[in-house]
Write an enzyme that holds these catalytic residues in place. Sequence first.
Site, PDB file in Angstrom:
ATOM      1  N   HIS A  79       0.829  -1.212   0.000  1.00 52.62           N
ATOM      2  CA  HIS A  79       0.000   0.000   0.000  1.00 52.62           C
ATOM      3  C   HIS A  79       0.861   1.258   0.000  1.00 52.62           C
ATOM      4  O   HIS A  79       0.533   2.243  -0.669  1.00 52.62           O
ATOM      5  CB  HIS A  79      -0.937   0.006   1.205  1.00 52.62           C
ATOM      6  N   HIS A 237      -9.348  -2.002  -4.897  1.00 56.12           N
ATOM      7  CA  HIS A 237      -8.242  -2.315  -3.990  1.00 56.12           C
ATOM      8  C   HIS A 237      -7.279  -3.307  -4.632  1.00 56.12           C
ATOM      9  O   HIS A 237      -6.059  -3.230  -4.408  1.00 56.12           O
ATOM     10  CB  HIS A 237      -8.747  -2.872  -2.660  1.00 56.12           C
ATOM     11  N   ASP A 241      -3.227  -2.919  -4.973  1.00 57.62           N
ATOM     12  CA  ASP A 241      -2.209  -3.925  -4.659  1.00 57.62           C
ATOM     13  C   ASP A 241      -1.306  -4.196  -5.860  1.00 57.62           C
ATOM     14  O   ASP A 241      -0.082  -4.344  -5.718  1.00 57.62           O
ATOM     15  CB  ASP A 241      -2.872  -5.234  -4.228  1.00 57.62           C
ATOM     16  N   HIS A 264      -0.897 -11.283  -4.793  1.00 60.45           N
ATOM     17  CA  HIS A 264       0.481 -10.817  -4.659  1.00 60.45           C
ATOM     18  C   HIS A 264       1.480 -11.726  -5.375  1.00 60.45           C
ATOM     19  O   HIS A 264       2.393 -11.245  -6.055  1.00 60.45           O
ATOM     20  CB  HIS A 264       0.848 -10.688  -3.185  1.00 60.45           C
TER      21      HIS A 264
END
EC number: 3.5.1.108
Length: 280
Positions: A79, A237, A241, A264
């Site tokens: 973030h 969001h 990321d 991720h």
Amino acid sequence: MLERAQRTLKREVRYSGVGIHFGKSATLTLEPAKENTGIVFCRSDLLGERIPALLPHVYNTGRSTTLSAGDSVIATVEHLMAALRSSNIDNVIVRCSEEEIPIGDGSSHVFMQLIDDAGICTQNDKVPIARLSQPVYYQSQDTFLAAFPCDELKISYTLHYPQSPTIGTQYRSFVITEESFRKEIAPCRTFALYNELCFLMDRGLIRGGCLENAVVFKDDGVISLGQLRFSDEPVRHKILDLIGDLSLVGRPFVAHIVAVGSGHSSNIALGRKILEVLQP
């Protein structure tokens, strides 16, 4: 060759808060840095090595992105990295008094505020804006990511959560600029499904998680402090990321990123492929 002046912060700024996964209070300090320093993390509670914010230093991608160098580890960097990347900050020293970056409200909002408080300083040296020499892609089971040559940084993301009727399928596409990130992406908070909370806690995660820094989705509704900030806050969001993870390429670049259900680990995998085809 496209290029721009390198940028850093005008002054040092600090923020204290709790880490979402390990639940420890930490103080984060952002310091100006000289040209060509890059973004470098330091554990202020240790005398360990500096940790460059680069793909070779990615240590773990389980529910967040963790970097390491020697015995030093710093978790949940994405973030903050998204805010720095979208603000075109090239050089900064990031000091943290614990092993995890404070989560703030679960978005990049607090980090954008820190950057605003510090101010931005243009430096003398230039940095080239890299381009892709060819398309690249990464695929694993239901996850797909591709990067195509483009004259701007654009991200198109499809989120598909058939196990969550309240999320369902969401799609957003943005040209990523400082303004679009600030208005459309930075406020969007991290989220979890209600039925996976016990699993995460059993793994020793989300020890600092609460409704002040996350949104929880149930089959029949949303648990949140106030309303969702956008009706499609989850997919936004995910874009946040993705920006943070791809910033670990370590160079500003332009491309059209297309993502379906990435996280991720797959974001980092695509970043490594992008690094192989960047020019100049």
